[in-house]
Scaffold this motif. Sequence first.
Motif, PDB file in Angstrom:
ATOM      1  N   ILE A 115       4.048   5.623  -5.529  1.00 30.19           N
ATOM      2  CA  ILE A 115       3.247   6.109  -6.757  1.00 30.19           C
ATOM      3  C   ILE A 115       2.603   7.003  -6.905  1.00 30.19           C
ATOM      4  O   ILE A 115       3.036   7.586  -7.964  1.00 30.19           O
ATOM      5  N   PHE A 116       1.795   6.873  -6.508  1.00 36.60           N
ATOM      6  CA  PHE A 116       0.451   7.821  -6.569  1.00 36.60           C
ATOM      7  C   PHE A 116       1.320   9.374  -6.720  1.00 36.60           C
ATOM      8  O   PHE A 116       0.756  10.660  -7.293  1.00 36.60           O
ATOM      9  N   LEU A 117       1.851   9.574  -5.054  1.00 37.42           N
ATOM     10  CA  LEU A 117       2.334  10.823  -4.854  1.00 37.42           C
ATOM     11  C   LEU A 117       3.086  11.441  -5.681  1.00 37.42           C
ATOM     12  O   LEU A 117       3.598  12.418  -5.773  1.00 37.42           O
ATOM     13  N   SER A 118       4.371  10.731  -6.365  1.00 39.67           N
ATOM     14  CA  SER A 118       5.501  11.555  -6.752  1.00 39.67           C
ATOM     15  C   SER A 118       5.527  10.721  -8.656  1.00 39.67           C
ATOM     16  O   SER A 118       5.626  11.129  -9.946  1.00 39.67           O
ATOM     17  N   ASN A 119       4.122   9.944  -8.820  1.00 41.76           N
ATOM     18  CA  ASN A 119       3.899  10.014 -10.249  1.00 41.76           C
ATOM     19  C   ASN A 119       4.813   8.960 -11.195  1.00 41.76           C
ATOM     20  O   ASN A 119       5.275   9.297 -11.677  1.00 41.76           O
ATOM     21  N   GLU A 125       0.668  -1.187  -0.074  1.00 41.43           N
ATOM     22  CA  GLU A 125      -0.149  -0.134   0.680  1.00 41.43           C
ATOM     23  C   GLU A 125       0.834   1.200   0.095  1.00 41.43           C
ATOM     24  O   GLU A 125       0.628   2.224  -0.505  1.00 41.43           O
ATOM     25  N   LYS A 168       2.093   1.720  -3.202  1.00 40.86           N
ATOM     26  CA  LYS A 168       1.222   2.490  -4.331  1.00 40.86           C
ATOM     27  C   LYS A 168       1.179   3.910  -3.715  1.00 40.86           C
ATOM     28  O   LYS A 168       0.915   5.207  -4.958  1.00 40.86           O
ATOM     29  N   GLU A 169       1.060   3.880  -1.887  1.00 40.43           N
ATOM     30  CA  GLU A 169       0.964   6.030  -1.597  1.00 40.43           C
ATOM     31  C   GLU A 169       1.837   6.719  -2.662  1.00 40.43           C
ATOM     32  O   GLU A 169       2.460   7.742  -3.065  1.00 40.43           O
TER      33      GLU A 169
END
Lengths: 374, 357
Positions: free
Chosen positions: B340-344, B334, B337-338
């Motif tokens: 990945i999302f936050l840094s794109n 998890e 995933k966070e």
Amino acid sequence: MQMQRLLLSTYFLFSPERRTANMAASGGRTVGSFLWKCGNCCFNFNTVSSNLTRQVLSRQLCVSAVLHRKNLAAAGPEKFSEEFIKKQVEEFNIGKRHLANMMGEDPETFTQGDINRSIAYLFPSGLFDKKAKPLMKHPDEDTFTKALAVEKHQDRLRGKDLFTQDAKQISLVGSRWLLKEELEELLVETISEHDYARFIQLMERLLSLPYCSVEEDFVQRYRRQLEIQSSKQQVQPLQYDQHGVAYSTGDGRRKTATGTVLLRDSGSGSISINGTNYVHYFPVLQDREQLMFPLHFMGVLGRFDMQCSVSGGGHSSQAGALRLAISRAMLSFLSEGQVETMRQAGLLTPDPRIKERKKPGQEGARRKFTWKKR
Amino acid sequence: ILKGQRYIYSTRLSGDSEQHQGQYYTVPPSHFHTVFPHGLPPRYQQQVKTFNEGCVMVRQPALELISHLKRADYSKPTLRYLLYGVKGSGKTMSLCHTVHYCSTQGWLVLHIPDAHLWVKNCKELLPSSYHASRFDQPIQASNWLRNFRTTNENFLSKIKLRQRYVWTKRESTEEGQPLGELVDMGVSRVKSSSDVVGAVLKELRLQAGGTEGGFRLAVAVDGVNGLWGRTTLKKEDKSPVAPEELTLVHNLRKMINNDWCGGAVIATLSQTGSLYAPSSAYLPQELLGEEGFDSMDPFIPVPVSLYSEKEFESCYLYYLDRHWLQHPHSQTEEGKKELIFLSNRNPSVLERLCAFL
């Protein structure tokens, strides 16, 4: 009251003083050889336990009510048994004889009328209510009859097995009392605030008594059901575009910023805001965390693709507006229970805070001008 | 990615084979001071200091560059490569990777760390002695010469000058002298250092790819879009200075022109230090401007993208292994995933994010 207590204590040097517990406002209690019946006021007296005989001359001074109350707990509740009543009758008779002695009359021919006159002479009362004035009556007359009748009734019920513990409680969850306006409407008359407060107080008191479930209908007449909050949410159905991919839209507002979001299913978690990547549009980490929160909360981080457009406000309010828009768009993809959890997490509530108005005479909304002593 | 595959510590891994894409290779510590006295991004330098080692990820743009360099024909005019991409996608790191490769291959590396440093924040501007309308920047020039000397020690004695340079009435450098002397003179005589730089560049241009004792010349310029734009420098009468009026810039532009052979020009666009350019611009056309684009044309564009999934995995595992990610949640799926999302998957954003985890 205190004065009368003092007087009594001095007058009854020769009589035993007993402690009685004063339970409830209903019913009178015997106090020494005198019967004090008060409608509204409680009258505590110190009395010695029955072990002490009449010869004990203990002059009880005025003791504070605190100690009275303590003794109450230790003594335990009094039962209206036959022996108790007999005792009270004996005390009454003795007190009658004492009173006759005091008044200088013959104890044998002292009638009830004589007793009344003597009491009125000894304890002049300025009160108007006849029941409030001090009186001395034979215990059999309307003192214990009521209490005895109640006890007899309860025994009968116990015998018939109807005297059960009141297991049925009125359920008050999810309902509220009538508002003042609604009550006025029901009773077709205007009610003052004081009256309304008293009404609520009495209803609450009614609910606190045992066996209130008997009057459930009566109580429920004055209560209204609360609506369930989550049923107010309008969940739009999913739409499908030409490739069969599900998508939904949502819009949100926060503090003069408005945003719209187009959520597409089976994506890779890419987000574009006003045409640019969200990492470049929101360089601040906090804003990106705001965007992440609805998805992360429901655990669908990499599932959706988003196309957002936002305008107005600053970067923080734009992020907040987009967050609300994302949550609203996600509703159509989620089940009822998840919608409820989202609502309770506060994701679906629009933030009502806006900029407070600047007031005249102050520098800002709250800040006052610098205070100069002269 | 399996645990054993994520990065390899071996120094024999030169980092130029395709199969190791996504994995880290270590730059030997001895190389750090010689090859990169001034080229690395500051945050990466801090990371090297923290981890006590320099690991560079092998990525696709660098690999592409290296393969081009291997196959290029050096008798033809120089090829120019331009690395471009969004902010923080790893352009400078790819450039440094290529520079390291070149230096291991024995090339002479001319590494200009940031061309923007030459067009802004200059305290001293002297009118040039060589050319009346130009301006000198002694501090920047001498700094660069010093670093150049550290990088290419072994070449300095080998290359001989082909021309006589006169600095003042009494000072001159004769023909046949080694290049090292010229550089030393430039470092010591700060006043004429910019002209020394110009001379060095000219010599190298003439001699690169030559048949006798030929060497390959790699010109690596970071932030090349600073050479054609505006400067923040002002003359004494408060009128702005155009880039052409700076000696260093003028000479460098001559270097980037492809009228010489025997080497390669590798350039990076950079928005971070650029002046008067919007922050969303990253394409060559936007950042170079018309003039720059015309002079750079034709060039081979090399796009640098964000981390792919594999590369992101590799970076994440590297940080985990170095115990850089301390937070227990970051080690779960998890948490990943966070991230990945936050840094794109932007390398620099990811690095900054992990810095406080």
